[in-house]
Design a protein around this motif. Structure first.
Motif, PDB file in Angstrom:
ATOM      1  N   ASP A 110       2.070  12.744 -49.178  1.00 34.51           N
ATOM      2  CA  ASP A 110       1.219  12.795 -50.377  1.00 34.51           C
ATOM      3  C   ASP A 110      -0.225  12.406 -50.089  1.00 34.51           C
ATOM      4  OD1 ASP A 110       3.379  13.542 -52.049  1.00 34.51           O
ATOM      5  OD2 ASP A 110       4.008  11.442 -52.184  1.00 34.51           O
ATOM      6  N   HIS A 111      -0.434  11.657 -48.998  1.00 34.24           N
ATOM      7  CA  HIS A 111      -1.788  11.199 -48.662  1.00 34.24           C
ATOM      8  C   HIS A 111      -2.069  11.445 -47.179  1.00 34.24           C
ATOM      9  CE1 HIS A 111      -1.947   9.302 -52.611  1.00 34.24           C
ATOM     10  NE2 HIS A 111      -0.765   8.751 -52.351  1.00 34.24           N
ATOM     11  N   PRO A 112      -2.191  12.716 -46.788  1.00 34.98           N
ATOM     12  CA  PRO A 112      -2.481  13.013 -45.378  1.00 34.98           C
ATOM     13  C   PRO A 112      -3.861  12.502 -44.982  1.00 34.98           C
ATOM     14  CG  PRO A 112      -2.689  14.990 -46.714  1.00 34.98           C
ATOM     15  CD  PRO A 112      -2.118  13.937 -47.612  1.00 34.98           C
ATOM     16  N   LEU A 113      -4.026  12.289 -43.684  1.00 35.04           N
ATOM     17  CA  LEU A 113      -5.295  11.800 -43.159  1.00 35.04           C
ATOM     18  C   LEU A 113      -6.039  12.934 -42.462  1.00 35.04           C
ATOM     19  CD1 LEU A 113      -4.166   8.387 -41.590  1.00 35.04           C
ATOM     20  CD2 LEU A 113      -5.053   8.827 -43.900  1.00 35.04           C
ATOM     21  N   ARG A 114      -7.353  12.940 -42.609  1.00 31.97           N
ATOM     22  CA  ARG A 114      -8.185  13.952 -41.974  1.00 31.97           C
ATOM     23  C   ARG A 114      -8.667  13.451 -40.623  1.00 31.97           C
ATOM     24  NH1 ARG A 114      -8.491  19.139 -43.384  1.00 31.97           N
ATOM     25  NH2 ARG A 114      -8.667  18.486 -45.556  1.00 31.97           N
ATOM     26  N   ALA A 115      -8.502  14.302 -39.605  1.00 34.37           N
ATOM     27  CA  ALA A 115      -8.958  13.956 -38.260  1.00 34.37           C
ATOM     28  C   ALA A 115     -10.396  14.415 -38.051  1.00 34.37           C
ATOM     29  CB  ALA A 115      -8.044  14.592 -37.216  1.00 34.37           C
ATOM     30  N   ALA A 116     -10.988  13.950 -36.966  1.00 35.46           N
ATOM     31  CA  ALA A 116     -12.392  14.257 -36.690  1.00 35.46           C
ATOM     32  C   ALA A 116     -12.619  15.753 -36.530  1.00 35.46           C
ATOM     33  CB  ALA A 116     -12.857  13.509 -35.451  1.00 35.46           C
ATOM     34  N   ASP A 117     -11.618  16.497 -36.028  1.00 40.76           N
ATOM     35  CA  ASP A 117     -11.793  17.936 -35.816  1.00 40.76           C
ATOM     36  C   ASP A 117     -11.488  18.752 -37.061  1.00 40.76           C
ATOM     37  OD1 ASP A 117      -9.055  17.776 -36.001  1.00 40.76           O
ATOM     38  OD2 ASP A 117      -8.644  18.620 -34.018  1.00 40.76           O
ATOM     39  N   GLY A 118     -11.246  18.080 -38.189  1.00 44.04           N
ATOM     40  CA  GLY A 118     -10.979  18.773 -39.437  1.00 44.04           C
ATOM     41  C   GLY A 118      -9.517  19.050 -39.708  1.00 44.04           C
ATOM     42  N   ARG A 119      -8.657  18.816 -38.738  1.00 44.93           N
ATOM     43  CA  ARG A 119      -7.237  19.014 -38.946  1.00 44.93           C
ATOM     44  C   ARG A 119      -6.642  17.853 -39.740  1.00 44.93           C
ATOM     45  NH1 ARG A 119      -5.009  18.972 -33.428  1.00 44.93           N
ATOM     46  NH2 ARG A 119      -3.051  19.702 -34.338  1.00 44.93           N
ATOM     47  N   THR A 120      -5.409  18.049 -40.221  1.00 45.24           N
ATOM     48  CA  THR A 120      -4.781  17.082 -41.106  1.00 45.24           C
ATOM     49  C   THR A 120      -3.548  16.486 -40.453  1.00 45.24           C
ATOM     50  OG1 THR A 120      -5.559  18.284 -43.062  1.00 45.24           O
ATOM     51  CG2 THR A 120      -3.720  16.758 -43.374  1.00 45.24           C
ATOM     52  N   LEU A 121      -3.431  15.168 -40.539  1.00 43.75           N
ATOM     53  CA  LEU A 121      -2.236  14.472 -40.086  1.00 43.75           C
ATOM     54  C   LEU A 121      -1.275  14.355 -41.253  1.00 43.75           C
ATOM     55  CD1 LEU A 121      -0.813  12.838 -37.778  1.00 43.75           C
ATOM     56  CD2 LEU A 121      -1.791  10.795 -38.841  1.00 43.75           C
ATOM     57  N   THR A 122      -0.190  15.104 -41.202  1.00 41.97           N
ATOM     58  CA  THR A 122       0.825  15.103 -42.248  1.00 41.97           C
ATOM     59  C   THR A 122       1.989  14.194 -41.849  1.00 41.97           C
ATOM     60  OG1 THR A 122       1.956  16.972 -41.247  1.00 41.97           O
ATOM     61  CG2 THR A 122       0.214  17.472 -42.850  1.00 41.97           C
ATOM     62  N   ALA A 123       2.939  14.056 -42.745  1.00 45.26           N
ATOM     63  CA  ALA A 123       4.128  13.260 -42.420  1.00 45.26           C
ATOM     64  C   ALA A 123       4.892  13.888 -41.254  1.00 45.26           C
ATOM     65  CB  ALA A 123       5.026  13.142 -43.652  1.00 45.26           C
ATOM     66  N   ALA A 124       4.986  15.212 -41.245  1.00 45.19           N
ATOM     67  CA  ALA A 124       5.718  15.875 -40.151  1.00 45.19           C
ATOM     68  C   ALA A 124       5.080  15.558 -38.808  1.00 45.19           C
ATOM     69  CB  ALA A 124       5.740  17.386 -40.388  1.00 45.19           C
ATOM     70  N   LEU A 146       4.379   6.460 -42.553  1.00 48.49           N
ATOM     71  CA  LEU A 146       4.544   7.833 -42.076  1.00 48.49           C
ATOM     72  C   LEU A 146       5.001   8.756 -43.204  1.00 48.49           C
ATOM     73  CD1 LEU A 146       6.232   7.085 -38.622  1.00 48.49           C
ATOM     74  CD2 LEU A 146       3.857   7.794 -39.035  1.00 48.49           C
ATOM     75  N   ASP A 147       5.953   8.303 -44.025  1.00 48.77           N
ATOM     76  CA  ASP A 147       6.394   9.116 -45.157  1.00 48.77           C
ATOM     77  C   ASP A 147       5.254   9.343 -46.151  1.00 48.77           C
ATOM     78  OD1 ASP A 147       8.947   9.318 -44.157  1.00 48.77           O
ATOM     79  OD2 ASP A 147       9.773   7.716 -45.417  1.00 48.77           O
ATOM     80  N   SER A 207      15.173   9.543 -41.165  1.00 47.77           N
ATOM     81  CA  SER A 207      15.602  10.802 -41.770  1.00 47.77           C
ATOM     82  C   SER A 207      14.996  11.060 -43.145  1.00 47.77           C
ATOM     83  CB  SER A 207      17.133  10.836 -41.908  1.00 47.77           C
ATOM     84  OG  SER A 207      17.582   9.885 -42.866  1.00 47.77           O
ATOM     85  N   GLY A 208      14.334  10.089 -43.739  1.00 47.45           N
ATOM     86  CA  GLY A 208      13.881  10.239 -45.117  1.00 47.45           C
ATOM     87  C   GLY A 208      12.859  11.338 -45.323  1.00 47.45           C
ATOM     88  N   HIS A 209      11.989  11.590 -44.333  1.00 44.51           N
ATOM     89  CA  HIS A 209      10.929  12.569 -44.521  1.00 44.51           C
ATOM     90  C   HIS A 209      11.442  14.001 -44.485  1.00 44.51           C
ATOM     91  CE1 HIS A 209      11.455  12.573 -40.202  1.00 44.51           C
ATOM     92  NE2 HIS A 209      10.684  13.638 -40.083  1.00 44.51           N
ATOM     93  N   ASP A 210      12.527  14.255 -43.756  1.00 44.65           N
ATOM     94  CA  ASP A 210      13.054  15.613 -43.600  1.00 44.65           C
ATOM     95  C   ASP A 210      14.515  15.512 -43.171  1.00 44.65           C
ATOM     96  OD1 ASP A 210      13.601  18.255 -43.100  1.00 44.65           O
ATOM     97  OD2 ASP A 210      12.120  18.512 -41.496  1.00 44.65           O
ATOM     98  N   ASP A 244       5.210  19.930 -44.503  1.00 49.91           N
ATOM     99  CA  ASP A 244       6.261  19.005 -44.905  1.00 49.91           C
ATOM    100  C   ASP A 244       7.290  19.689 -45.806  1.00 49.91           C
ATOM    101  OD1 ASP A 244       5.190  16.776 -43.561  1.00 49.91           O
ATOM    102  OD2 ASP A 244       3.784  16.396 -45.192  1.00 49.91           O
ATOM    103  N   ASP A 245       7.307  21.025 -45.779  1.00 51.84           N
ATOM    104  CA  ASP A 245       8.276  21.782 -46.569  1.00 51.84           C
ATOM    105  C   ASP A 245       9.663  21.656 -45.949  1.00 51.84           C
ATOM    106  OD1 ASP A 245       6.345  22.591 -48.329  1.00 51.84           O
ATOM    107  OD2 ASP A 245       5.927  24.476 -47.287  1.00 51.84           O
TER     108      ASP A 245
END
Length: 521
Positions: A313-327, A308-309, A418-421, A177-178
């Motif tokens: 700050d509060h990404p969600l963890r998926a079952a495979d260990g990956r992270t759902l970010t705002a992007a 979504l935004d 447009s708020g997230h990026d 999300d940089d």
């Protein structure tokens, strides 16, 4: 502007009559075209360099496609090949590029009209895949009368594919999300390190020249073409470069290159926001208590954007260990919304567990599909090819002085999407650090002397706004606009009326009347 995706253009009836007359004089009639290969001088200018003339006269060696399942009758109908074209058209006798091809021969060879070249958009999507796995979508008169031919544009698919980021880096790049400039710099440096010799030759003008070599090698005097999204820019550029070789060209989901990049970014963001607001309000209205965005249609769009935004700050963890970010969350939502209301249930079904239980799997799967990430974690080429081709084309990126007011207008007109990026939303391909810049400023494509081009726009297209179709058709000297009333990106697969009009033009040379509007299925 990826694909599979009201008002007239203000053209007077006499202008349309002139366009129809030009169509007839250019051979746009229903008569079958001769199957014999025309002499070379009828397929390429006599003044062309000998090395280039030899490429126009090459014979294409069609064979079974690699990995073809002998038991699959649909796959067995497809043949694959490669076409040699110059890497640099200023040096046609130098290094060549092998363009990947796929073809399904006309089902009614006695009434064959010729070859119909197909492009699915992107830029960066594979025309070979479009034909290999999707040719059944054109069964009927188009398949009966035409060889359906797909090609991978340079930089995409199996044609000098541009792979800049390794899969691990791409995972990090997609999820971060940089600020977008960091993304653009990382990608530009990686592409320059791996493909410095290729990057200057990936523009649409070069691909249009490849199209003409393909036309000549196929034995066609003129080009018949059906292009979607970015494919409309390719088709228009072809008509500008080779107006005398233009046959029947259909441009669906029009891309406009007549305005600066920031202006186009604002217009695209506003169209996407309109689609997002429509989805969220319908979810709240139609699904009521079952909608994960609540039952208030006025508040639902803001709730969706806040969720979504909030993944920043509060990404969600998926079952495979990956992270759902705002992007990733925004990529998932906007990609599904690009297909219009028929795909709304898919987004609602993925949002419900994410919003109510913190289950990221559904949204992450949608993001992977949008980003071209396979289940094995490997990426296809479109992501890198999209940036490489877009930056080779322009329009030139905005200066810092131009960026500030554009971002302010973006925030005012598309605050949710447009708020997230903001910069990434404004510049879908951020070409500011790209090592190669196009020389020409944004301008309309006019294509004087071409046959008529059929331009199709949808009034609520969330990817290529309807205004782009209006501007492209108005700028073309012989552009004819067909309007579809409805949402979703591109029109051919969403309207029987549009399909009938496209078929009438491609098969019989009959253009729709000025101001024609179609509904949606």
């Amino acid at each position: 502007m990826i694909s599979p995706l009201p008002r007239s253009a203000g053209r007077a009836v006499p202008a349309l009559a002139a366009a129809l007359a030009l169509a007839l004089s250019s051979g746009c009639t229903g008569a079958a075209r001769p199957a014999a290969r025309p002499p070379l001088d009828e397929r390429v200018a006599a003044t062309a360099a000998p090395a280039l003339r030899a490429l126009y006269d090459q014979r294409i060696d069609w064979r079974n496609c690699p990995g073809e399942d002998d038991g699959d009758q649909d796959a067995a109908a497809v043949r694959c090949a490669t076409l040699k074209v110059p890497l640099d058209y200023a040096d046609p006798g130098g290094r060549t590029v092998d363009v990947a091809l796929a073809k399904v021969p006309a089902a009614d060879p006695k009434r064959r009209l010729g070859a119909l070249l197909l492009n699915p958009g992107g830029p960066g999507n594979s025309g070979v895949d479009m034909v290999r796995w999707g040719w059944q979508s054109y069964q009927g008169p188009l398949h009966d009368r035409y060889d359906l031919v797909g090609f991978d544009p340079r930089g995409a698919g199996d044609t000098t594919p541009v792979h800049c980021l390794d899969d691990r880096t791409r995972d990090q790049w997609n999820a971060t999300d940089d600020p977008a400039y960091d993304h653009a710099r990382i990608l530009a440096e990686a592409c320059r390190a791996r493909h410095a010799d290729l990057l200057p030759h990936l523009g649409t003008r070069d691909t249009a020249r490849d199209l003409d070599v393909l036309r000549g090698a196929l034995g066609e005097r003129r080009l018949d073409f059906l292009g979607f999204s970015y494919g409309t820019h390719l088709g228009a550029r072809y008509a500008e470069e080779f107006p005398e070789r233009t046959g029947r060209l259909v441009l669906d989901g029009a891309v406009d290159h007549s305005a600066p990049a920031a202006r186009l970014g604002i217009e695209a963001a506003v169209a996407a926001e309109t689609g997002l607001r429509a989805f969220a309000a319908a979810c709240a209205t139609e699904d009521g208590s079952a909608c994960p965005l609540g039952a208030d249609p006025a508040a639902a769009p803001q709730r969706l954007a806040r969720f979504l935004d909030g993944l920043r700050d509060h990404p969600l963890r998926a079952a495979d260990g990956r992270t759902l970010t705002a992007a990733l969350g925004w990529v998932a939502a906007l990609d599904v919304l690009s297909d219009g209301r028929r795909s709304w249930p898919r987004l609602r079904e993925a949002l419900e567990p994410a919003v109510t239980r913190g289950d990221a799997d559904g949204l992450l799967a949608l993001a992977d599909g949008a980003d071209g990430r396979g289940e094995d974690g490997r990426y296809r080429t479109p992501a890198d090819a999209f940036a490489a081709i877009s930056c080779a084309d322009g329009p030139p990126p905005p200066t810092e002085a131009e960026l500030r007011p554009a971002l302010a207008e973006l925030a005012a007109r598309a605050p949710l999407t447009s708020g997230h990026d903001p910069v990434g939303t404004l510049l879908e391909a951020d070409c500011r650090p790209w090592p190669y810049r196009p020389a020409e400023p944004p301008r309309p494509v006019r294509a004087p002397g071409s046959a008529p081009l059929l331009v199709i726009g949808s009034t609520a297209d969330p990817v290529t706004p309807y205004a782009w179709a209006e501007r492209l058709s108005a700028g073309l000297e012989h552009g004819v606009l067909l309007t579809r009333e409805g949402d979703g990106h591109t029109a051919y697969d969403k309207s029987g009326c549009v399909r009938a009009a496209v078929t009438a033009f491609l098969v019989d040379g009959r253009l729709p009347a000025a101001g024609t509007h179609c509904g949606s299925d």
